[in-house]
Design an enzyme around this catalytic site. Sequence first.
Site, mmCIF file in Angstrom:
data_model
loop_
_atom_site.group_PDB
_atom_site.id
_atom_site.type_symbol
_atom_site.label_atom_id
_atom_site.label_comp_id
_atom_site.label_asym_id
_atom_site.label_seq_id
_atom_site.Cartn_x
_atom_site.Cartn_y
_atom_site.Cartn_z
ATOM 1 N N ARG A 93 24.860 16.039 -30.068
ATOM 2 C CA ARG A 93 23.583 15.375 -30.443
ATOM 3 C C ARG A 93 23.703 14.298 -31.518
ATOM 4 O O ARG A 93 22.684 13.828 -32.015
ATOM 5 C CB ARG A 93 22.525 16.378 -30.913
ATOM 6 C CG ARG A 93 22.298 17.583 -30.016
ATOM 7 C CD ARG A 93 21.649 17.213 -28.714
ATOM 8 N NE ARG A 93 21.188 18.390 -27.975
ATOM 9 C CZ ARG A 93 21.098 18.444 -26.665
ATOM 10 N NH1 ARG A 93 21.418 17.403 -25.923
ATOM 11 N NH2 ARG A 93 20.661 19.523 -26.072
ATOM 12 N N ASN A 143 25.188 10.508 -25.236
ATOM 13 C CA ASN A 143 23.776 10.682 -25.575
ATOM 14 C C ASN A 143 22.900 10.117 -24.471
ATOM 15 O O ASN A 143 23.288 9.217 -23.745
ATOM 16 C CB ASN A 143 23.448 9.917 -26.857
ATOM 17 C CG ASN A 143 24.119 10.535 -28.052
ATOM 18 O OD1 ASN A 143 24.472 11.698 -28.038
ATOM 19 N ND2 ASN A 143 24.303 9.732 -29.078
ATOM 20 N N ASP A 155 28.660 23.815 -21.901
ATOM 21 C CA ASP A 155 27.469 22.957 -21.853
ATOM 22 C C ASP A 155 26.605 23.207 -23.093
ATOM 23 O O ASP A 155 25.379 23.321 -22.990
ATOM 24 C CB ASP A 155 26.675 23.180 -20.559
ATOM 25 C CG ASP A 155 25.645 22.082 -20.331
ATOM 26 O OD1 ASP A 155 25.596 21.119 -21.122
ATOM 27 O OD2 ASP A 155 24.872 22.190 -19.357
ATOM 28 N N HIS A 164 18.991 23.116 -28.831
ATOM 29 C CA HIS A 164 17.612 22.642 -29.048
ATOM 30 C C HIS A 164 17.003 23.559 -30.102
ATOM 31 O O HIS A 164 17.311 24.760 -30.116
ATOM 32 C CB HIS A 164 16.773 22.772 -27.770
ATOM 33 C CG HIS A 164 17.211 21.872 -26.656
ATOM 34 N ND1 HIS A 164 16.942 20.523 -26.633
ATOM 35 C CD2 HIS A 164 17.913 22.132 -25.524
ATOM 36 C CE1 HIS A 164 17.449 19.995 -25.535
ATOM 37 N NE2 HIS A 164 18.053 20.941 -24.840
#
Length: 422
Positions: free
Chosen positions: A62, A92, A290, A294
């Site tokens: 991120r 990104n 993966d 979040h």
Amino acid sequence: MIIIKGGKIVSPFAIIAADIAIDENGKIAHIGRNIDYKGAEVVDAGGLHILPGAIDAHVHFRDPEDTSKEDFSTGSASALAGGVTTIIDMPNYKNPATTTLEAYAAKRAIAASKSRCDYQLRFGASETNQREAEESGAPSLKLFLTDTKSDLRCSNEAAIKHFKTFSKYRPVCVHAEDKARIEERQKHYHAHEKIRDKIASQIACEFALKEAAKLDRRVHICHVTTGLEIELVRRYPNATHEVNPAHLFLSTDDLKRLGPLGKINPPIRDKREVAALWRLLGDDTIIASDHAPHLISHKMDGAPGFPGVGTLLPLMLNAVHDKRLTLEQVARMCSCNPAHAFKLAGKCFFEINADADFVLVDMKKKWKITAENRMSKCSWTPFEGKEVYGKIEGVYLRGKLAYDGEKVLSEPGEGKEVKSVF
Ligand code: DOR
Ligand code: ZN
Ligand code: ZN
């Protein structure tokens, strides 16, 4: 010189009781019985297994897109706490999408200053950036065949163009879910796992494999969730596949408990499909997390994806305790296979001039997975509270202790970019 003494080295073929000598450059100088060097620092690995450092070929750290969820410093800390010494970071989606030479260069600079573990960066395929993707010299390309609501999605036509222009020896890594099918099913279904069903994955997987085969090019299918996808991949010599532990250790039965936290693309499948995936895991399987952190608030608003870089190896080690896998298989799937598939120079522990990246594990020790000890900035894990066997007591990166079983000792900037040899 450092000598790791008295441990059991786990290779893809056998477990060997031997010592490891590490030279001043952090490379493996020698593996053998009873190694002694005058003045060497000796590390006692008695009672411990020594696995090659895990390589997670699919993470989203991120940075700089959304550092409230994760950045290179926290993501790489989580990696090391989980025995992962090298990661490959995904492009990104925006702010800026890693689809231009500038964005790629900027991200390389960020990773160089912040990463605690070794890394490589993947370029992103957009509808029209075929020329830049090739010019970037990136070791691999990420291509989404379905919507991520960003610049990163490709139509099938644009995907074929990328397949033609990106160097054929470098892997194009495909997120394989069929857009047309998903859009059609959206009209009829509400449940996420029904909309993005397994056939959507299988159609896109077959499309990518067939188109890549026509050009005799390398293709890598990300996060397969069905046995059939693995069988399809095995028909093509230039294709590789990866499996996310989330799809091995969770099934639709867990979705009630997890609620909105359980959303991921491609979705968690039912128990029968999970069993098929386990059955078809093989010597060619790559395990990749993966890692898609979040914040919980974003998960409540429907964000798909789980953190996973810190739980990848612990879950696989626990599967060894449960007699579902052997340690040799774990070494192969979590380290040797990704090193070979992405041709990571110096990162195959058992080859000449290899970096001394390895993990000391006490297979008898039980411990509890928590978000806190996994260290991701997103502060949650779908495996919260799970008790697992196989405690990581030490992680060495290029011969240096990077995690001591409790604390990450490697500082931001100590991670190095890994080259690929094509
Ligand atoms: O669930 C997912 N989340 N799947 C992806 O392919 C992307 C990822 C993310 O970046 O959040
Ligand atoms: Zn994906
Ligand atoms: Zn991903």
